[in-house]
Design an enzyme around this catalytic site. Structure first.
Site, short mmCIF file in Angstrom:
data_model
loop_
_atom_site.label_atom_id
_atom_site.label_comp_id
_atom_site.label_asym_id
_atom_site.label_seq_id
_atom_site.Cartn_x
_atom_site.Cartn_y
_atom_site.Cartn_z
N LYS A 107 0.86 -1.19 0.00
CA LYS A 107 0.00 0.00 0.00
C LYS A 107 0.89 1.24 0.00
O LYS A 107 1.94 1.26 0.67
CB LYS A 107 -0.88 -0.04 1.25
CG LYS A 107 -1.94 1.04 1.35
CD LYS A 107 -2.80 0.81 2.60
CE LYS A 107 -3.89 1.84 2.76
NZ LYS A 107 -4.75 1.57 3.93
N SER B 282 -9.65 1.36 3.08
CA SER B 282 -8.82 2.16 2.21
C SER B 282 -7.75 1.37 1.46
O SER B 282 -7.18 1.88 0.50
CB SER B 282 -8.14 3.26 3.02
OG SER B 282 -7.30 2.69 4.01
N SER C 102 -9.62 -1.06 7.28
CA SER C 102 -9.14 -0.93 5.91
C SER C 102 -8.40 -2.14 5.33
O SER C 102 -8.08 -2.13 4.15
CB SER C 102 -8.25 0.30 5.78
OG SER C 102 -9.05 1.44 5.73
N1 GLN Z 1 -13.13 3.25 6.50
C1 GLN Z 1 -12.54 3.73 7.70
C2 GLN Z 1 -12.30 5.20 7.62
O1 GLN Z 1 -12.65 5.77 6.65
C3 GLN Z 1 -11.29 2.98 8.00
C4 GLN Z 1 -10.07 3.53 7.37
C5 GLN Z 1 -8.85 2.75 7.69
O2 GLN Z 1 -8.89 1.70 8.33
N2 GLN Z 1 -7.71 3.27 7.27
O3 GLN Z 1 -11.78 5.80 8.52
#
Ligand code: GLN
Length: 473
Positions: free
Chosen positions: A77, A152, A176
């Site tokens: 990532k 994400s 994420s």
């Molecule tokens: N979807 C969650 C957010 O928008 C989790 C994001 C993440 O785990 N980086 O914060």
């Protein structure tokens, strides 16, 4: 490369039936063929070929006496630093930023012989649940390209799901890794907080962030996690094996289901796949009981206060002076303002504003202080619950992958996180793997189940996950 596991690749390398060069060429070929449409990758590393050649040679000389990931193509990532590589966090503000050192996890993966073939797309600074918040355009779900891969870490999930690599590394602040694993039909693991060093990861919410693998099997997730885990002098929050009381492995487990929490907003088809999973667990001799977790249910509200508060502080460093984009202005304040206004996307700005607000004097006690209190009580609630049950069971997400552009209302997007964010607030580990598919508009879409363990219970999750998922795949 066909969808495969590290275990299969490694066996073929050792037997001399397949070489790292062939594996890396296959990875690059899949990317070339499919990534124009999928857009899982932000950068592809052609120099992976050099590392592959060296790995070919090492297998010839040493066979199985080689590091456990030797020659295995992986993807990172793009919020994980690898020296000399562009690391953007999918933000315009870091569009031309090159990492000056390796993250601890990258160093460990490279030492284990992994070959990084590219950097994957993501929601900007890991804020989002669909990968639509990338400044460089969204990623599509390889299972159905009309749909999002989740986020994400959506690029990492898509990279594995499209068959480019058997392993991609993601980060998980509120789901994420697990949510994209669910949407793309993969295994995803969020370790106990502190099990994996955050040194060299671009911080989102420092008390929540952990890195972990997206893979095609639980055994692979365990292998990769075992390589990345461990105390690190560069991250004072890393834990050791005896930080938490030992979590024993058992032949049969007691699973707790927060049934009342599933009543609202979970798709009927997801619920029936979940209930079928529970029946299969019972048939295999496990016990499944209903539990109450009233504070766990407050997780989403607490997360969307704690997380933006940490975001607002972590992202203060992107000021147009120290890193990345710098927009000229009449004075220093102007440089800050213009660089941040141009460099950050809408969702990032929304969270910085929200975080600054909840931390401001006068509101701190009302919001941030309360959310931290909920968090503390939630940890107590979970500790008590884990005296009665071994594992907590939920669907990973309330729905299968949704369509690109479908969730423009940020609150609708945030609701996808109801089952994952409490896990990060509590610091406990959680594993997601496929529990089946649901039919939607003529397509079979994967849905994941989430196994949540007590603090330090990572090995318990791998052990049961291998039995339940890998052996029945
Ligand atoms: N979807 C969650 C957010 O928008 C989790 C994001 C993440 O785990 N980086 O914060």
């Amino acid at each position: 490369m066909k969808k495969t596991t590290v275990a299969e690749l490694r066996a073929a390398f050792i037997a001399g039936e397949y070489t790292p060069t062939e594996a890396v060429e296959a990875a690059l070929a899949v990317i070339k063929e499919k990534d124009g449409e999928i857009h899982a990758f932000l950068d592809v590393y052609e120099d992976a070929r050099e590392a592959a050649k060296a790995a070919d040679q090492l297998y010839k000389e040493k066979g199985k006496d080689t590091p456990p990931l030797l020659g295995v193509p992986i993807a990172l990532k793009n919020n994980i630093l690898m020296k000399g590589k562009r690391t953007t966090a999918a933000s315009k503000i870091l569009e031309n930023y090159t990492a000056v050192y390796d993250a601890t996890i990258v160093k460990r993966l490279l030492d284990a012989g992994a070959i990084v073939v590219g950097a994957t797309n993501m929601d900007e600074f890991a804020m989002g649940g669909s990968t639509e918040n990338s400044a460089f355009g969204p990623t599509k779900n390889p299972v159905d390209t009309a749909r999002v891969p989740g986020g994400s870490s959506g690029g990492s999930a898509a990279a594995v799901a499209m068959g480019a690599v058997p392993v991609a590394i993601g980060t998980d602040t509120g789901g994420s890794i697990r949510q994209p694993a669910s949407y793309c039909g993969l295994v995803g693991f969020k370790p106990t907080y502190g099990a994996v060093s955050r040194y060299g990861l671009m911080a989102m919410g420092s008390s929540l962030d952990q890195a972990g693998p997206l893979t095609n099997s639980v055994a692979d997730a365990e292998l990769v996690h075992d390589i990345m885990t461990g105390i690190d002098g560069m991250d004072a929050t890393t834990i050791t094996d005896d930080t938490y009381p030992a979590v024993p492995l058992k032949d049969t487990y007691t699973f707790g289901v927060p049934r009342h929490f599933l009543a609202d907003g979970v798709d009927a088809e997801v619920l029936s796949a979940f209930d079928a999973h529970i029946e299969a667990l019972r048939a295999a001799g496990h016990t499944v009981i209903d539990i109450d977790l009233p504070l766990f249910e407050q997780g989403l509200a607490a997360y969307y206060i704690v997380m933006p508060a940490e975001v607002s502080s972590n992202l203060a460093r992107y000021d147009g002076i120290r890193y990345g984009l710098s927009v000229e202005a009449d004075d220093l304040l102007g440089v800050y303002e213009k660089s941040r206004a141009e460099g950050f996307g809408k969702e990032v700005k929304r969270r910085i504003l929200l975080g600054t607000y909840v931390l401001s004097s006068g509101y701190y006690d009302a919001y941030y202080g309360k959310a931290e209190l909920v968090r503390k009580k939630m940890r107590q609630e979970l500790a008590e619950t884990f005296e009665k049950v071994d594992i907590i069971l939920t669907p990973t997400a309330p729905t299968p992958a949704f369509k690109l552009g479908e969730k423009e209302d940020p609150l609708a997007m945030y609701r996808q996180d109801i089952f994952t964010v409490p896990v990060n607030l509590a610091g406990v580990p959680a594993l997601s793997f496929p529990m089946g598919t649901v039919a939607q508009e003529g397509k079979q879409l994967p849905v994941g189940v989430q196994y949540i363990g007590p603090l330090g219970g990572d090995k318990r999750l791998f052990s049961i996950g291998k039995r339940v998922y890998d052996t029945n795949k």
